[in-house]
Every structure is written in C-alpha cells, then in structure tokens.
Design a protein around this motif. Structure first.
Motif, PDB file in Angstrom:
ATOM      1  N   UNK A   1     -38.864  20.556   8.361  1.00  0.00           N
ATOM      2  CA  UNK A   1     -38.657  21.407   9.520  1.00  0.00           C
ATOM      3  C   UNK A   1     -37.220  21.906   9.483  1.00  0.00           C
ATOM      4  N   UNK A   2     -36.924  22.896  10.311  1.00  0.00           N
ATOM      5  CA  UNK A   2     -35.563  23.411  10.373  1.00  0.00           C
ATOM      6  C   UNK A   2     -34.770  22.690  11.464  1.00  0.00           C
ATOM      7  N   UNK A   3     -33.463  22.776  11.346  1.00  0.00           N
ATOM      8  CA  UNK A   3     -32.542  21.949  12.125  1.00  0.00           C
ATOM      9  C   UNK A   3     -32.753  22.039  13.634  1.00  0.00           C
TER      10      UNK A   3
ATOM     11  N   UNK B   1     -41.250   7.089   9.983  1.00  0.00           N
ATOM     12  CA  UNK B   1     -42.549   7.009  10.647  1.00  0.00           C
ATOM     13  C   UNK B   1     -42.751   8.165  11.629  1.00  0.00           C
ATOM     14  N   UNK B   2     -41.865   9.145  11.554  1.00  0.00           N
ATOM     15  CA  UNK B   2     -41.887  10.330  12.417  1.00  0.00           C
ATOM     16  C   UNK B   2     -41.645   9.970  13.882  1.00  0.00           C
ATOM     17  N   UNK B   3     -40.916   8.886  14.108  1.00  0.00           N
ATOM     18  CA  UNK B   3     -40.514   8.488  15.459  1.00  0.00           C
ATOM     19  C   UNK B   3     -39.103   9.021  15.706  1.00  0.00           C
ATOM     20  N   UNK B   4     -38.854   9.677  16.845  1.00  0.00           N
ATOM     21  CA  UNK B   4     -37.521  10.234  17.106  1.00  0.00           C
ATOM     22  C   UNK B   4     -36.426   9.175  17.027  1.00  0.00           C
ATOM     23  N   UNK B   5     -35.318   9.532  16.393  1.00  0.00           N
ATOM     24  CA  UNK B   5     -34.176   8.617  16.291  1.00  0.00           C
ATOM     25  C   UNK B   5     -33.066   9.011  17.255  1.00  0.00           C
TER      26      UNK B   5
ATOM     27  N   UNK C   1     -45.955  22.151  11.635  1.00  0.00           N
ATOM     28  CA  UNK C   1     -46.007  21.027  12.567  1.00  0.00           C
ATOM     29  C   UNK C   1     -46.845  19.938  11.909  1.00  0.00           C
ATOM     30  N   UNK C   2     -46.325  18.709  11.870  1.00  0.00           N
ATOM     31  CA  UNK C   2     -47.021  17.662  11.136  1.00  0.00           C
ATOM     32  C   UNK C   2     -46.756  16.295  11.766  1.00  0.00           C
ATOM     33  N   UNK C   3     -47.596  15.342  11.420  1.00  0.00           N
ATOM     34  CA  UNK C   3     -47.493  13.980  11.943  1.00  0.00           C
ATOM     35  C   UNK C   3     -47.196  13.016  10.800  1.00  0.00           C
TER      36      UNK C   3
ATOM     37  N   UNK D   1     -48.425  11.105   4.808  1.00  0.00           N
ATOM     38  CA  UNK D   1     -48.873  10.044   3.906  1.00  0.00           C
ATOM     39  C   UNK D   1     -50.126  10.421   3.112  1.00  0.00           C
ATOM     40  N   UNK D   2     -50.547  11.666   3.225  1.00  0.00           N
ATOM     41  CA  UNK D   2     -51.777  12.076   2.550  1.00  0.00           C
ATOM     42  C   UNK D   2     -51.548  12.644   1.156  1.00  0.00           C
TER      43      UNK D   2
END
Length: 581
Positions: free
Chosen positions: A212-214, A223-227, A454-456, A461-462
C-alpha cells in the motif's frame, strides 16, 4: 610493415577519428538544442478567447513520463505528438486549473471540447520531450511533482528553478503527487512482511505481492494488525501534508492548487474510515482540487472537485486506443487516426478502428468487442502469406483465411498460444488445434503487474496471485507467421517453432483474408481494472501466388528499409548519449 603501409594505416586511423568526431559533434549539437529549448523556454503560451458553452464536463488525460523513443514505461515523444495533434484537430482545447475551479464552484462553462492535460512524477524527460508539442498546439499542461524531490540531486526529476521557468512560460501549471513515494505493509510472494520500503529500496518487483502507499492505511505488522494508534496515524499522515506545505512554499512560493494522491482509486473507496478522514481533511485544507481517480477520462458537471478522475495513458496504447478510451468514457464521438489513406482504401473495416503506417497496420477493437479488417482484393485458390503479429501477448490477434460470408478459417494468437478454428455457414466456430508456444522472457524492471489493493492477512498468506505462465498486459512480442494456402489444406509455420498442416473443409473456400482484434477475458486477481480494448499490430505483410508474383505487400522497399534502419540506428545512438552522458 613498410613505411608506405604505416602511412596508409595512420591515414585510415585519422579518417576514422575525424568521422567519429563529426558524429559526436552532431549529437552534442542536437542535445544542446534540446537542452537550450528545455532550460530557457524561449516561447510563451498564447492566451486565446474561446467560446464557452460547455456545461456538461471535460476530459482529463495524464502521462507518467515521455521518452524519446519507444519504451515500456513511458509514452514516446512521437506517439504523444500524434495523440495530442489528433485531439487538437478535433477541436479539443486545454483548460487551466482555475477553469476547473470556476466550473465547479461558480458554474462557469468550459470550451465545447475541454481537455485537462497533465504529466506526473515531475520527470525531466516529460518536460523536455513534450515542450515543443505544447508550443506547436498552444496547449497547457500541469506538471505534478513529489515535494521530497525538490532538493534531490537526481537529474531525472525537475528542480524548483526549472519548474518556475516552466510556469512562467504559461505552458505549464504545477501540481502535487504528495510528499513521497513510499510503500507500507509490503508482503512478498511467500507471505513474509517487508514492512515500510522507500521507492529507491524496492527489491525485485516480481517478489512483491501486496503493498500500500504511505498515506493509504495504518502501518501494520506481519499479521496485518495496526502498530500505531489513531493519534499516531493522524500525526504521521498530517506530517506528510505539512511537509508538502512547507517545501512547496519555500521552493516555489506557494502550494500548487491541484493534487493527485498515490495511489489512486483508494480514497472514498473501501479505505479505513479513520485513514480516509484525516486525508480528506488535509487535502481540502491544502489543495483546491483533487484528481483521486485514474480510471475514466471524463468528469461530469456533478462530479466532486475533490474526487475527479483522469485517464492515465499507457505507453503501449496506439493513438486509436486512446481515442477509443475517450469515446468510451465521454460518450463523445471521436475521429480515429487513419494514417496512409491510400493503403486504407485497399481494406474493408467491419468494426473497430484501423491505422495504416508504412509497413504496419494497427487494428483497435471497440470495448469488449472484436474488430475485423478484410483485404478487398480476392486471392487465388493457392497462395503464400507471411506477416508478423506484434501486439501485446495478452490478447487475441487473429488471421482469417478463405473467408467468405460467414465461413472462414481463423488462426488466432492468444496469450502465447496458437489456436486454429473453423467456422462454417450458420454453424458455431469450432476449435481444430491448439499449440502453446515457447515461454517469453521478460523483465520485471520494465513490466509490472498491478498489485496495490485492499487486502487482509489471510490474502497475504495465499502465495503469489500470478500464474507462472501469465504475462503482464503491456508486454509486446513479435511472432512471424508463414502460410502456404492450397485448395484442401493449409500449412502453417510460426517462428520456425511451430509447424502444422490443417485440412480445410470444402465449405471454407472463400477468397479473402482478414485480421481481427479482441481483448483476452482473463480472471486475474492482480488486475483491478482490466482494459477491454485491444490492438492487433500486423507488420510486413506479403502475399504471393504460385509463380511467386507479389499479389499484395506493405513491406518496406529496399531503399525505404535502408532509410528506416539508418533512422533507427541514429535514434538509438542519440538515446544512448542521453541516457549515459
């Protein structure tokens, strides 16, 4: 060696040195002229009074870059000139940013065929190679830049002093693509998180599967969890807009009116609500207009000035491809390029658009439809035919032989496969043979799949979304076809790689040949916006009878071939000097 031999050898060396010096001098002079015109911008834009009765809308076109010759990344100077000249011929006139603001905020009408023209990324080559074209057509364009490139030493990007000269000439206005081009939440094709990567540090593009872009999302972990918290997100994004404001104000004296966020199509479209809110606030405080979308060329009167759309012109599009795109989105009838009108008279265009150029014909389909073009001349029962298909690998380039009414044999090059089909009167087209050709090598540096989306975590992991045998849609490739057509059979050779003989039905005994173009319907997860217009490119057609007499040919004559090769050599030499010195 004798003294005489030494003397002759010395004279030969001196002669070669003189020739080399002359060639270098010519090239240096040529480059100097380009540089002088680019740096000093000798001409000024002429403001002209135009009738303004258009209350419907305008088209917007955008180019990523302009190259001197053909390039997979940037439109060529020659193609840009063809495209814009054809638009100018049809009455399209460029409009300014203020014209757009007045159109939406005050209801002021625009010229009948209004065009907003722009170039993105702030590239020096875009300025150099488009300037003369703008002057010739008296066109105005917007140059979009990244704020962090204002003090870069990279000569590929325009500097503030040059941008000011461009703006003062009247041919240019300035816009912004943002502060930086940086990627976040990057995952490779093995599902590994690569974190945040600056544009200059991106590894092999073929290994990048998701990014994604900044400004487009929270920064997330593996794990795609916000940091980051909401406050940290807002602070990070706001800082980028503050950088834009401060740098543009210091280097240019003001912030440009126009903005085009990277990446397009995300804002107001399934973006995280918190991310969308902070971007929306900052954009509306800093800019007067925003080209957020990059799908359609046309902007209607009821569009949101902060959600405008521009059509990003792909380098591989011939002129008629662009015209077809404009017609598709604007619903305005456009004029298509024909090229050599005498050559065009020898063909019948059933649908689509066709352009005839020297040894090349380009057949462009309408959206989601097939274009067909047939040679008017009737052919004998037996003949030889050779030609090159030079369109994009992904798509359908077809040859029709023994065509009459609804009966024909079709040889189709589709997605690097040769498919042979037959159609008999009032029957469904039947496949006779299918052959997969040798794999085509291509570079991930020059060609890339569209993967920003947009991705999860589950998606990451696919594994790769790209089949190993799949090709990007902008990859061109040349294939040479040679046919011997007889009464009852057809012998086909492709690149000395494929050889096959096909028996022909008695019904397929027409006397015409033709060509077809259609886009390839492919369900690919990495392509968000599929182009349903396709261009078949056919070069070097030659048809001879059994006595080897030429029936039809668009191949270069020997003299024309020498001239073409010399021109190609010289252009390649100049390009080498431009890229390396």
């Amino acid at each position: 060696m004798s003294k005489k031999g030494v003397a002759l050898n010395q004279k030969s060396k001196e002669r070669k040195k003189v020739i080399r010096t002359v060639i270098q001098a010519v090239i240096v002079a040529f480059l100097a002229i380009i540089l002088i015109r680019a740096v000093f911008l000798l001409n000024k834009f002429e403001e002209t009074a135009l009738a303004t009765s258009n209350e419907a809308g305008f088209i917007a076109l955008s180019y990523f870059g302009v190259s001197r010759g053909e390039s997979p990344k940037y439109v060529s100077k020659a193609e840009l000139e063809k495209q814009l000249t054809l638009l100018a011929k049809q009455g399209y006139t460029t409009i300014s940013q203020q014209d757009i603001i007045d159109f939406y905020e005050e209801g002021k009408p625009l010229p009948e065929k209004a065009l907003y023209l722009s170039f993105e990324d702030g590239r020096t080559d875009s300025s150099i190679f488009s300037q003369k074209i703008l002057e010739k057509l008296n066109y105005r364009a917007t140059m979009y830049t990244y704020a962090n490139k204002m003090d870069t030493k990279d000569t590929k990007f325009l500097k503030p002093n040059h941008l000011k000269l461009m703006e003062n000439s009247g041919y240019w206005e300035l816009g912004s693509n943002g502060y930086r081009l940086t990627y976040i939440n990057v995952f490779n094709d093995e599902g590994q998180s690569l974190g945040v990567i600056d544009e200059n540090d991106v590894p092999d593009k073929m290994m990048i599967e998701y990014y994604n872009h900044y400004l487009m999302d929270f920064i997330r972990d593996e794990y795609m969890i916000p940091t980051e918290t909401r406050a940290e997100l807002e602070k990070r994004i706001t800082e980028d807009y503050e950088f834009m404001r401060d740098i543009y104000t210091e280097s240019l004296g003001e912030v440009p009116k126009a903005y085009a966020i990277m990446h397009a199509n995300a804002l107001y479209n399934n973006m995280d609500a918190l991310v969308e809110k902070v971007n929306d606030k900052q954009i509306k405080e800093l800019y007067k207009m925003h080209f957020n979308l990059e799908r359609d060329a046309y902007n209607e009167a009821d569009a949101d000035i902060y959600n405008l759309s521009r059509l990003q012109v792909s380098p591989y599009w011939p002129t008629n491809h662009l015209m077809m795109k404009i017609q598709q989105s604007s619903k305005q009838r456009v004029e298509f390029a024909i090229g050599d009108k005498e050559l065009a008279k020898e063909w019948t265009l059933a649908n689509g658009a066709a352009e005839f150029l020297n040894n090349e014909l380009i057949l462009t389909s309408e959206p989601s439809a097939q274009a067909t073009l047939f040679l008017k001349q009737k052919l004998p029962t037996a003949y030889q035919l050779e030609f090159d298909f030079y369109g994009n690998v992904v798509g359908e380039q077809s040859l029709y032989v023994k065509a009459a009414d609804e009966s024909y044999m079709r040889i189709m090059l589709k997605d690097n496969e040769v498919v042979i089909l037959e159609n008999q009167l009032n029957q469904k087209e039947a496949e006779l043979e299918r052959h997969t050709l040798e794999e085509i090598e291509w570079s991930g540096e020059d060609y890339a799949f569209n993967k920003a989306t947009v991705y999860s975590y589950y998606d990451t992991q696919q594994g790769s979304r790209i089949d190993e045998e799949e090709y990007p849609r902008n990859l061109k490739n040349r294939r040479h076809f040679a046919l011997q057509v007889g009464t009852n059979e057809l012998h086909l050779t492709v690149d000395k790689e494929l050889t096959t003989t096909i028996a022909m039905n008695d019904v397929s005994q027409g006397a015409q040949i033709g060509f077809g173009a259609a886009y390839s319907k492919k369900d690919t997860a990495h392509e968000q916006y599929m182009d349903d217009i396709y261009d078949t490119i056919v070069e070097n057609i030659k048809i001879t009878d059994e006595a080897d007499e030429v029936i039809f040919s668009n191949q270069y004559t020997e003299i024309a071939k020498v001239e073409h090769n010399m021109s190609t050599w010289f252009n390649g030499l100049v390009d080498f000097f431009i890229e390396n010195f």
